[in-house]
Write a protein that holds these residues in place. Structure first.
Motif, PDB file in Angstrom:
ATOM      1  N   PRO A  18      -0.739 -42.073  46.453  1.00 41.06           N
ATOM      2  CA  PRO A  18      -1.597 -41.549  47.533  1.00 41.06           C
ATOM      3  C   PRO A  18      -1.199 -40.125  47.940  1.00 41.06           C
ATOM      4  O   PRO A  18      -0.757 -39.863  49.059  1.00 41.06           O
ATOM      5  CB  PRO A  18      -1.368 -42.551  48.665  1.00 41.06           C
ATOM      6  N   ALA A  66      -3.019 -38.694  51.038  1.00 35.28           N
ATOM      7  CA  ALA A  66      -3.074 -39.577  52.214  1.00 35.28           C
ATOM      8  C   ALA A  66      -3.147 -38.757  53.497  1.00 35.28           C
ATOM      9  O   ALA A  66      -2.403 -37.788  53.675  1.00 35.28           O
ATOM     10  CB  ALA A  66      -1.847 -40.487  52.245  1.00 35.28           C
ATOM     11  N   GLY A  67      -4.068 -39.144  54.350  1.00 32.92           N
ATOM     12  CA  GLY A  67      -4.235 -38.456  55.623  1.00 32.92           C
ATOM     13  C   GLY A  67      -5.046 -37.179  55.548  1.00 32.92           C
ATOM     14  O   GLY A  67      -5.282 -36.536  56.578  1.00 32.92           O
ATOM     15  N   LYS A  68      -5.488 -36.792  54.340  1.00 39.07           N
ATOM     16  CA  LYS A  68      -6.262 -35.565  54.175  1.00 39.07           C
ATOM     17  C   LYS A  68      -7.762 -35.866  54.177  1.00 39.07           C
ATOM     18  O   LYS A  68      -8.199 -36.910  53.695  1.00 39.07           O
ATOM     19  CB  LYS A  68      -5.904 -34.864  52.859  1.00 39.07           C
ATOM     20  N   ARG A  96     -10.562 -41.226  46.799  1.00 39.28           N
ATOM     21  CA  ARG A  96     -10.247 -42.297  47.755  1.00 39.28           C
ATOM     22  C   ARG A  96      -8.946 -43.000  47.372  1.00 39.28           C
ATOM     23  O   ARG A  96      -8.145 -43.364  48.236  1.00 39.28           O
ATOM     24  CB  ARG A  96     -11.414 -43.274  47.840  1.00 39.28           C
ATOM     25  N   GLN A  97      -8.731 -43.214  46.067  1.00 41.85           N
ATOM     26  CA  GLN A  97      -7.475 -43.830  45.621  1.00 41.85           C
ATOM     27  C   GLN A  97      -6.277 -42.946  45.955  1.00 41.85           C
ATOM     28  O   GLN A  97      -5.182 -43.447  46.220  1.00 41.85           O
ATOM     29  CB  GLN A  97      -7.527 -44.080  44.114  1.00 41.85           C
ATOM     30  N   GLY A 122      -5.970 -41.436  48.560  1.00 39.99           N
ATOM     31  CA  GLY A 122      -5.754 -41.587  49.993  1.00 39.99           C
ATOM     32  C   GLY A 122      -6.601 -40.696  50.863  1.00 39.99           C
ATOM     33  O   GLY A 122      -6.465 -40.715  52.092  1.00 39.99           O
ATOM     34  N   LYS A 142      -9.795 -39.100  52.878  1.00 38.61           N
ATOM     35  CA  LYS A 142     -11.032 -39.451  53.567  1.00 38.61           C
ATOM     36  C   LYS A 142     -12.085 -38.445  53.127  1.00 38.61           C
ATOM     37  O   LYS A 142     -11.845 -37.232  53.117  1.00 38.61           O
ATOM     38  CB  LYS A 142     -10.849 -39.394  55.083  1.00 38.61           C
TER      39      LYS A 142
END
Length: 432
Positions: free
Chosen positions: A231, A234-236, A258-259, A261, A263
């Motif tokens: 990820p 992630a959080g991005k 998406r995998q 992480g 959005k």
């Protein structure tokens, strides 16, 4: 372990024979009979899958032994087989065109082939074409679909010429067919009464149900599951342009983001929407900016927002049409020139002949990122490319890749699952 499913690869001797029409007609016909149908497209393509998705009612993924990879293709087929009664695969160009070709894919997974033959200007010669397509490889030939058949007598002549090959299907000459433009078929959202047209194709497709039922199921071996990417995003939040000017996105690319992480949030430059607040990166995919150049030129809010993101160091990945919209100026097919966003110094010029086509790879610090190119425009710029893709299989120089501050731009369309860490790096500030 394995799973079995009825499957067919729809191919032809060349492009323009009616593969998409026949595949769409068969998919819609089977769906209307209550079958669960999954359709795939062989080779890199954005437009045909949109038509096939509309016809089948299910997402259409790409299968390509080089870009996607053998094991990933196997996994996609196995997943589809677990969810569907029928798998249809539309081939690319002619059966043996390309390295790897549609024939290579069919042989790799034991999928029988149905050859679409445009019979409008032939009769008995259809048999010679079908036998040549079968024997040259060879491939397992399930049968022939004769397109643009004039009458029952015409169909009977074609059937007699095939000898030991079945005439699986016929489709008559169409008063209204799927419309085309320079990059291929017109996308379904722009075709009036597209569902009625697909229903008509399904109704007019004469399909030999007995020959179809006699085809043995295809056995798909269940290999090891491919591991999901780390990820790294992630959080991005990734802002993605999506409208009639920016619509060439592999579904697998969105799934990969998406995998990773991320959005995803979508916006429309054509509607003069700015890059959404809070975006950590921007992805501008390919599409048809040349058909909407006036609207893009007049979209002051969109242009100001992408300039502001660039000035702020926000990573921007622009592919093909996305890159065209960031040049100084775009000259469309009518010869009219329109100011674009101006992040990439240079001028884009549409032309009548193809400027780039084929599978390519970009070398990155994370390994090879694979994809393709297909465009009818050229970019004139004084900028020095930071890298070039490599054509497959010739290994010659391909598309230029430009880096201007936080912008990464090229005519190259990347297939994100081929190297998720490389994509994550392009969409992260540390890659700038």
């Amino acid at each position: 372990m394995h799973i079995e499913v009825k499957a067919l690869l729809v191919t032809a001797v060349a492009s323009g024979q009616g593969k998409t029409s026949v595949t769409a007609a068969l998919a819609r016909k089977l769906v209307r009979q209550g079958q669960r149908v999954r359709v795939f497209k062989c080779g890199p393509d954005f437009i045909d899958p949109m038509i096939l998705e509309r016809a089948s009612g299910a997402p259409v993924q790409s299968l390509d032994l080089w870009v996607v990879g053998r094991e990933a293709c196997r996994q996609l087929l196995a997943q589809a087989a677990s969810e569907a009664d029928v798998i249809l695969i539309e081939g690319v160009m002619g059966l043996y065109d390309g390295t790897p070709s549609s024939a290579d894919l069919a042989r790799e997974f034991g999928v029988p082939v149905m050859a679409v033959i445009d019979a409008a200007a032939m009769a008995q010669t259809a048999g010679a074409l079908a036998q040549g397509l079968r024997d040259y490889g060879p491939v397992a030939m399930a049968g022939v679909a004769a397109n643009r058949v004039a009458s029952l007598g015409h169909a009977q002549m074609v059937a007699a010429s095939l000898r030991d090959i079945a005439l699986l299907a016929t489709l008559p000459r169409q008063a209204i067919s799927l419309p085309e433009r320079h990059l291929g078929l017109v996308v379904p959202g722009e075709v009036a009464a597209i569902d009625a047209l697909l229903d008509t194709l399904a109704e007019q497709l004469v399909f030999d149900a007995d020959a179809w039922e006699a085809l043995p199921p295809v056995r798909i071996e269940l290999g090891a599951m491919l591991s999901a990417p780390a990820p790294l995003l992630a959080g991005k939040t990734i802002a993605i342009a999506r409208d009639a000017a920016f619509l060439f996105i592999y579904p697998a690319n969105l799934a990969t983001l998406r995998q990773l992480g991320a959005k995803l949030c979508f916006f429309s430059p054509l509607a003069n929407q700015p890059v959404p607040d809070g975006a950590d990166a921007v992805y501008l995919p390919g599409g048809y900016p040349e058909l909407h150049s006036e609207a893009l030129s007049n979209a002051a809010q969109w242009r100001a927002s992408i300039r502001a993101e660039h000035a702020a160091g926000t990573p921007i990945l622009a592919e093909c049409g996305g890159m065209m919209a960031l040049a100084d100026v775009l000259t469309d097919q009518s010869g009219a020139s329109w100011p674009m966003a101006g992040l990439l110094a240079g001028a884009v010029q549409m032309q009548a002949r193809l400027a780039g086509l084929g599978s390519q790879a970009l070398s990155t610090e994370h390994g090879e990122l694979r994809g393709h190119t297909f465009h009818y425009s050229t970019l004139s710029t004084a900028l020095t490319p930071s890298a070039c893709t490599v054509k497959h299989p010739s290994a010659t120089a391909g598309e230029a890749l430009y880096r201007v501050g936080s912008l990464t731009a090229s005519y190259f369309h990347a297939y994100f699952p081929s190297n998720a860490p490389a994509v994550a790096a392009m969409l992260s500030r540390q890659s700038a």
